[in-house]
Design a protein around this motif. Structure first.
Motif, PDB file in Angstrom:
ATOM      1  N   ALA A  61     -17.649 -22.647  76.456  1.00  0.00           N
ATOM      2  CA  ALA A  61     -18.730 -23.303  75.717  1.00  0.00           C
ATOM      3  C   ALA A  61     -19.207 -22.365  74.625  1.00  0.00           C
ATOM      4  CB  ALA A  61     -19.889 -23.662  76.643  1.00  0.00           C
ATOM      5  N   ASP A  62     -19.660 -22.962  73.530  1.00  0.00           N
ATOM      6  CA  ASP A  62     -20.162 -22.159  72.419  1.00  0.00           C
ATOM      7  C   ASP A  62     -21.135 -23.011  71.608  1.00  0.00           C
ATOM      8  OD1 ASP A  62     -19.192 -19.420  70.902  1.00  0.00           O
ATOM      9  OD2 ASP A  62     -19.912 -20.916  69.471  1.00  0.00           O
ATOM     10  N   ALA A  63     -22.088 -22.357  70.962  1.00  0.00           N
ATOM     11  CA  ALA A  63     -22.999 -23.090  70.089  1.00  0.00           C
ATOM     12  C   ALA A  63     -22.233 -23.802  68.988  1.00  0.00           C
ATOM     13  CB  ALA A  63     -24.034 -22.134  69.492  1.00  0.00           C
ATOM     14  N   ASP A  64     -21.102 -23.222  68.601  1.00  0.00           N
ATOM     15  CA  ASP A  64     -20.172 -23.870  67.680  1.00  0.00           C
ATOM     16  C   ASP A  64     -19.166 -24.633  68.537  1.00  0.00           C
ATOM     17  OD1 ASP A  64     -18.156 -24.589  65.922  1.00  0.00           O
ATOM     18  OD2 ASP A  64     -18.175 -22.688  64.838  1.00  0.00           O
ATOM     19  N   ALA A  65     -19.464 -25.888  68.818  1.00  0.00           N
ATOM     20  CA  ALA A  65     -18.634 -26.677  69.741  1.00  0.00           C
ATOM     21  C   ALA A  65     -17.193 -26.781  69.270  1.00  0.00           C
ATOM     22  CB  ALA A  65     -19.235 -28.067  69.915  1.00  0.00           C
ATOM     23  N   ALA A  66     -16.990 -26.852  67.940  1.00  0.00           N
ATOM     24  CA  ALA A  66     -15.629 -26.953  67.419  1.00  0.00           C
ATOM     25  C   ALA A  66     -14.833 -25.688  67.716  1.00  0.00           C
ATOM     26  CB  ALA A  66     -15.670 -27.219  65.914  1.00  0.00           C
ATOM     27  N   ARG A  67     -15.492 -24.545  67.636  1.00  0.00           N
ATOM     28  CA  ARG A  67     -14.806 -23.290  67.955  1.00  0.00           C
ATOM     29  C   ARG A  67     -14.390 -23.265  69.412  1.00  0.00           C
ATOM     30  NH1 ARG A  67     -17.596 -17.673  66.362  1.00  0.00           N
ATOM     31  NH2 ARG A  67     -19.262 -18.434  67.720  1.00  0.00           N
ATOM     32  N   ALA A  68     -15.270 -23.697  70.300  1.00  0.00           N
ATOM     33  CA  ALA A  68     -14.919 -23.740  71.724  1.00  0.00           C
ATOM     34  C   ALA A  68     -13.766 -24.705  71.967  1.00  0.00           C
ATOM     35  CB  ALA A  68     -16.140 -24.151  72.546  1.00  0.00           C
ATOM     36  N   ALA A  69     -13.776 -25.841  71.291  1.00  0.00           N
ATOM     37  CA  ALA A  69     -12.710 -26.827  71.465  1.00  0.00           C
ATOM     38  C   ALA A  69     -11.369 -26.279  70.985  1.00  0.00           C
ATOM     39  CB  ALA A  69     -13.058 -28.109  70.724  1.00  0.00           C
ATOM     40  N   ARG A  70     -11.380 -25.588  69.841  1.00  0.00           N
ATOM     41  CA  ARG A  70     -10.131 -25.013  69.318  1.00  0.00           C
ATOM     42  C   ARG A  70      -9.554 -23.975  70.275  1.00  0.00           C
ATOM     43  NH1 ARG A  70     -13.101 -25.018  64.462  1.00  0.00           N
ATOM     44  NH2 ARG A  70     -13.562 -22.780  64.699  1.00  0.00           N
ATOM     45  N   LEU A  71     -10.418 -23.099  70.790  1.00  0.00           N
ATOM     46  CA  LEU A  71      -9.927 -22.064  71.697  1.00  0.00           C
ATOM     47  C   LEU A  71      -9.458 -22.679  73.009  1.00  0.00           C
ATOM     48  CD1 LEU A  71      -9.445 -19.066  72.094  1.00  0.00           C
ATOM     49  CD2 LEU A  71     -11.783 -18.854  72.975  1.00  0.00           C
TER      50      LEU A  71
END
Length: 364
Positions: free
Chosen positions: A219-229
């Protein structure tokens, strides 16, 4: 608040003044707390020196959108005290300090140079490096004005640059020590780790654990970053409001601090908390709350010391990457010993760590 007369430097608008902080939350007999302002660039910063008992106060500079100067002061005080404890337990010849820059103005080179002048004005009592909101390129700009800066870019295979990978390495070995102590597991294959924050440190940690076969939820405040990883690693991802409720073996907080409080601890469904975030415990009572629930807590300033180990090595001229990595890897055995002491005494791990650190800096 009265600000002192301008310094006699090349930046004639730079002003430093002692900041009365004795009544502020987080004040702990700090040696020096300075308010830094520069009218020309909009610089608004606080430098907190907690202790120089073991050496110059070392700790990064963080740039953040604080709600007020009082909020920034509290963060600087807590972070600088944590650096004293971190550096002491890591066996470094360094005290503890921290700087915070309020994001009131754009991060221009002129603003960074003004901050570098402020660091220089302290005459080596404070050594800075990058933290949240800062980069190694920013440290290059600071270095135009002060020699008391580390985390500068270097060639591959040398010590220096972004301390994040060293922090991630230390968290990985510390997490394994916690898992061995609590769960009796010698490896992380199949271990479920819920990671909060997948930036420089959390992302590197996720990749390292994923490479060893751990099951990950991100999980990350930047949801797109978490999704990519998550896609890259074959992991799951959830919203930041869900990650602390995920049923897992380990919760690894790698974002901002004060996330472990009475309510969030009650919602945890893990056996271990081990991550890189600073000041994870919201209050002094929260370590005991974790222990009461049977959750093993790896004290943040012990497990996340890899970055400052690399920073101090660079500042002192250490060039051997292998030697620094070996020093970072000592975080594992250090935590194992701390866990044993806490188990034998029946105390929470943070209480044991705090006592050790305060003794080392001459405050107990």
């Amino acid at each position: 608040m009265t600000v002192a007369a301008p310094l006699a430097t090349s930046l004639q608008t730079l002003q430093l003044a002692r900041l009365p902080a004795e009544a502020a939350p987080g004040f702990d007999a700090h040696e020096q707390v300075m308010l830094v302002k520069d009218a020309a660039t909009g610089l608004h910063a606080i430098i907190a020196i907690h202790s120089t008992h073991l050496g110059p106060a070392a700790g990064g500079v963080r740039r953040w959108a604080y709600g007020s100067e009082a909020e920034a002061l509290t963060d600087a005080l807590r972070l600088s005290r944590g650096m004293s404890y971190k550096n002491a337990i890591a066996g470094l010849k360094a005290g503890g300090g921290k700087a915070v820059v309020l994001a009131d103005a754009p991060k221009t080179e002129a603003l960074l140079e003004a901050f570098g002048e402020a660091v220089a004005a302290l005459g080596g009592r404070y050594v800075t490096a990058e933290d949240v909101g800062m980069t190694d390129a920013d440290m290059v700009v600071l270095a135009r004005r002060t020699a008391h800066v580390a985390g500068l870019p270097v060639a591959a295979g040398r010590v220096g640059g972004n301390p994040g990978p060293f922090t991630a390495r230390g968290v990985a070995v510390g997490l394994k020590a916690a898992v061995a102590h609590k769960l009796g597991r010698a490896e992380v294959r199949g271990l479920h780790v819920a990671i909060q924050g997948v930036g420089s440190v959390g992302g590197a940690l996720a990749r390292a654990l994923g490479a060893e076969g751990a099951k990950l939820t991100l999980a990350d405040a930047d949801a797109a970053r978490a999704a990519r990883l998550a896609t890259e690693l074959g992991a799951a991802h959830v919203g930041v409001d869900q990650i602390m409720g995920v049923a897992a073996d380990v919760f690894s907080p790698n974002a901002l601090g004060a996330i472990l409080n009475e309510a969030s601890i009650a919602a945890l469904d893990v056996a271990v908390v081990a991550g890189a975030a600073n000041n994870q415990l919201a209050t002094a009572a929260d370590g005991a709350r974790l222990a009461a629930r049977g959750i093993l807590y790896a004290p943040d300033y012990v497990i996340n010391a890899g970055g400052i180990i690399s920073v101090i090595a660079e500042y002192l001229g250490e060039t051997s990457l292998d030697a620094v990595n070996a020093q970072v890897d000592e975080i594992g055995p250090r935590l194992a010993g701390l866990f044993d002491l806490a188990q034998a005494s029946g105390e929470a791990t943070d209480v044991v760590a705090d006592r050790m650190a305060r003794r080392l800096i001459g405050r107990q």
